[in-house]
Design an enzyme around this catalytic site. Structure first.
Site, PDB file in Angstrom:
ATOM      1  N   GLU A   1       8.267  31.467  10.000  1.00 32.42           N
ATOM      2  CA  GLU A   1       8.014  32.699  11.167  1.00 32.42           C
ATOM      3  C   GLU A   1       6.912  31.895  12.216  1.00 32.42           C
ATOM      4  OE1 GLU A   1       9.035  37.045   9.866  1.00 32.42           O
ATOM      5  OE2 GLU A   1       7.100  36.213   8.938  1.00 32.42           O
TER       6      GLU A   1
ATOM      7  N   ASP B   1       6.318  39.157  10.209  1.00 32.95           N
ATOM      8  CA  ASP B   1       6.801  40.702   9.684  1.00 32.95           C
ATOM      9  C   ASP B   1       7.448  40.416   8.321  1.00 32.95           C
ATOM     10  OD1 ASP B   1       8.609  39.603  11.810  1.00 32.95           O
ATOM     11  OD2 ASP B   1       9.832  40.957  10.692  1.00 32.95           O
TER      12      ASP B   1
ATOM     13  N   SER C   1      19.189  39.219  24.959  1.00 30.73           N
ATOM     14  CA  SER C   1      18.903  38.505  26.126  1.00 30.73           C
ATOM     15  C   SER C   1      18.939  37.014  25.779  1.00 30.73           C
ATOM     16  CB  SER C   1      17.673  38.940  26.890  1.00 30.73           C
ATOM     17  OG  SER C   1      16.489  38.800  25.843  1.00 30.73           O
TER      18      SER C   1
ATOM     19  N   GLY D   1       4.095  36.497  14.384  1.00 27.31           N
ATOM     20  CA  GLY D   1       5.126  37.561  14.301  1.00 27.31           C
ATOM     21  C   GLY D   1       5.574  37.166  12.791  1.00 27.31           C
TER      22      GLY D   1
ATOM     23  N   LYS E   1      23.875  30.549  16.303  1.00 24.45           N
ATOM     24  CA  LYS E   1      24.429  32.015  16.383  1.00 24.45           C
ATOM     25  C   LYS E   1      25.725  32.046  16.715  1.00 24.45           C
ATOM     26  CE  LYS E   1      20.606  35.027  16.895  1.00 24.45           C
ATOM     27  NZ  LYS E   1      19.413  33.922  17.216  1.00 24.45           N
TER      28      LYS E   1
ATOM     29  N   SER F   1      17.468  25.309  14.863  1.00 20.55           N
ATOM     30  CA  SER F   1      18.345  26.264  15.029  1.00 20.55           C
ATOM     31  C   SER F   1      18.912  26.193  16.542  1.00 20.55           C
ATOM     32  CB  SER F   1      17.695  27.466  14.705  1.00 20.55           C
ATOM     33  OG  SER F   1      16.360  27.596  15.357  1.00 20.55           O
TER      34      SER F   1
HETATM   35  C1  LIG Z   1      18.297  33.957  16.701  1.00 18.43           C
HETATM   36  C2  LIG Z   1      17.330  32.583  16.415  1.00 18.43           C
HETATM   37  C3  LIG Z   1      16.860  32.352  15.495  1.00 18.43           C
HETATM   38  C4  LIG Z   1      16.186  33.459  14.465  1.00 18.43           C
HETATM   39  O1  LIG Z   1      17.506  33.733  13.656  1.00 18.43           O
HETATM   40  P1  LIG Z   1      17.500  34.920  12.671  1.00 18.43           P
HETATM   41  O2  LIG Z   1      18.806  34.893  12.090  1.00 18.43           O
HETATM   42  O3  LIG Z   1      17.279  36.217  13.468  1.00 18.43           O
HETATM   43  O4  LIG Z   1      16.475  34.981  11.566  1.00 18.43           O
HETATM   44  C5  LIG Z   1      16.173  31.046  15.231  1.00 18.43           C
HETATM   45  N1  LIG Z   1      16.268  29.985  16.250  1.00 18.43           N
HETATM   46  C6  LIG Z   1      17.238  30.302  17.249  1.00 18.43           C
HETATM   47  C7  LIG Z   1      17.203  29.206  18.422  1.00 18.43           C
HETATM   48  C8  LIG Z   1      17.573  31.541  17.486  1.00 18.43           C
HETATM   49  O5  LIG Z   1      18.554  31.698  18.419  1.00 18.43           O
END
Ligand SMILES: *Cc1c(COP(=O)(O)O)cnc(C)c1O
Length: 324
Positions: free
Chosen positions: A210, A216, A84, A214, A59, A309
């Site tokens: 996903e 969607d 959050s 969830g 992010k 991620s």
């Molecule tokens: C936000 C987040 C996601 C999902 O990312 P999107 O861009 O909303 O699809 C996946 N893994 C982590 C660790 C995140 O913080």
């Protein structure tokens, strides 16, 4: 431009611009491999460890890119975000680095440790009652009163372009891939992955993953329109989104190979795998892509990228989950 909505959709040129802004600021996170993972899938797996990114998740890329793209006046007025989770810390940290004041709208029941971390990165935290107040309305009011730019966690062209730099780095480092699995919440990470893969590894199939509870976006792609679901019950708290964004949906629809889902039990098993075999702490949401790769069954002989991620999980929760 999207034909039906008229929105500005990001392109690979925007991912390249984001990469220039992030150069020397975001970590070029390591790409890890595991013989155990390869043996298990018959594939060559490349794990892009965004759990080791600044603030502990990818992010940071989108947040920094979006704030850096504001003009000087807007940046000086500041930025507001509601989250959050990892987006909050990313905006707070990026704002501090870029000299932009940041305001994060968080629920009163957000874990104290997250509120403290967000403040620690330099943000002002505005608390709201999750059951009685609407955070988007609060965000809009703050934006109007103080002239703050609202930066959402995924539904924004510069956020998507920033997230795409993770996949750009991955392909530049390891070469063309047959398939990529990305963790999918609202679709910023996966949309960005599609833009980078299309440009750098044509023919690579990008899959969003996903949590089973969830799904969607899987349903939205099937229906051909954005489907909204109730807040899903899953341990993947970074993917508890209820609908795709107006920017992410058309990108995913046009460019993603598809969306697959994994159950929470597979996320726990994958957290254990990362800890035991690769010595990595990965949060539940960060395990979505790897869990899907382990479950795929059709990867023999393929070169597969997995975007890991994020790694932000409270240690007590981590211990509780992996010892179940
Ligand atoms: C936000 C987040 C996601 C999902 O990312 P999107 O861009 O909303 O699809 C996946 N893994 C982590 C660790 C995140 O913080």
């Amino acid at each position: 431009m999207d034909q039906t909505t008229g929105l500005r959709l990001p392109t690979y040129a925007d991912v390249e611009a984001a990469a220039r802004r992030l150069d020397g600021i975001a970590h070029r996170t390591p790409v890890m491999t595991s013989r155990t993972a390869d043996a298990r899938t018959g594939a060559r797996l490349f794990f892009k460890m965004e759990s080791l990114q600044r603030t502990g998740a990818f992010k940071f890329r989108g947040a920094y890119n979006a704030i850096a793209a504001l003009d000087a006046d807007a940046r000086a007025r500041g930025v507001v975000a509601y989250s959050s989770g990892n987006h909050a810390q990313a905006i707070a940290c990026a704002g501090t680095l870029l000299g932009a004041p940041t305001v994060i709208v968080m629920p009163t029941d957000a874990p104290a440790i997250k509120v403290a971390a967000t403040r620690g990165y330099g943000a002002e935290v505005v608390l709201y009652d999750r059951f009685g107040e609407d955070r988007e309305a609060i965000g809009r009011r703050l934006s109007a009163e103080r002239g703050l730019a609202l930066i959402p966690p995924f539904d924004h062209p510069d956020v998507i372009a920033g997230q795409g730099t993770a996949t750009k780095e991955l392909i530049e480092e390891v070469g063309p891939l047959d398939r990529i699995y990305a963790c999918l919440g609202g679709g910023g990470l996966t949309s960005g992955a599609c833009l980078a893969a299309e440009a750098l590894s044509p023919g690579c199939a990008v899959w969003g993953v996903e949590p089973e509870a969830g799904d969607d976006i899987r349903r939205s792609l099937e229906a051909g329109r954005i489907v909204t679901i109730p807040v899903p019950q899953t341990i993947a708290d970074g993917a508890q989104t209820t609908a795709a964004g107006a920017h992410t949906f058309p990108l995913l629809r046009a460019k993603a190979a598809g969306v697959t889902t994994v159950p929470d039990a597979a996320l726990v098993e994958t957290m254990r795998f990362f800890a035991e075999r690769m010595k990595q702490v990965v949060e539940p949401t960060g395990c979505l892509g790897a869990a899907a790769a382990f479950a795929a069954g059709d990867l023999a002989g393929k070169r597969v990228g997995v975007i890991v991620s994020g790694g932000n999980v409270d240690l007590a929760r981590f211990a509780a989950l992996v010892s179940e």
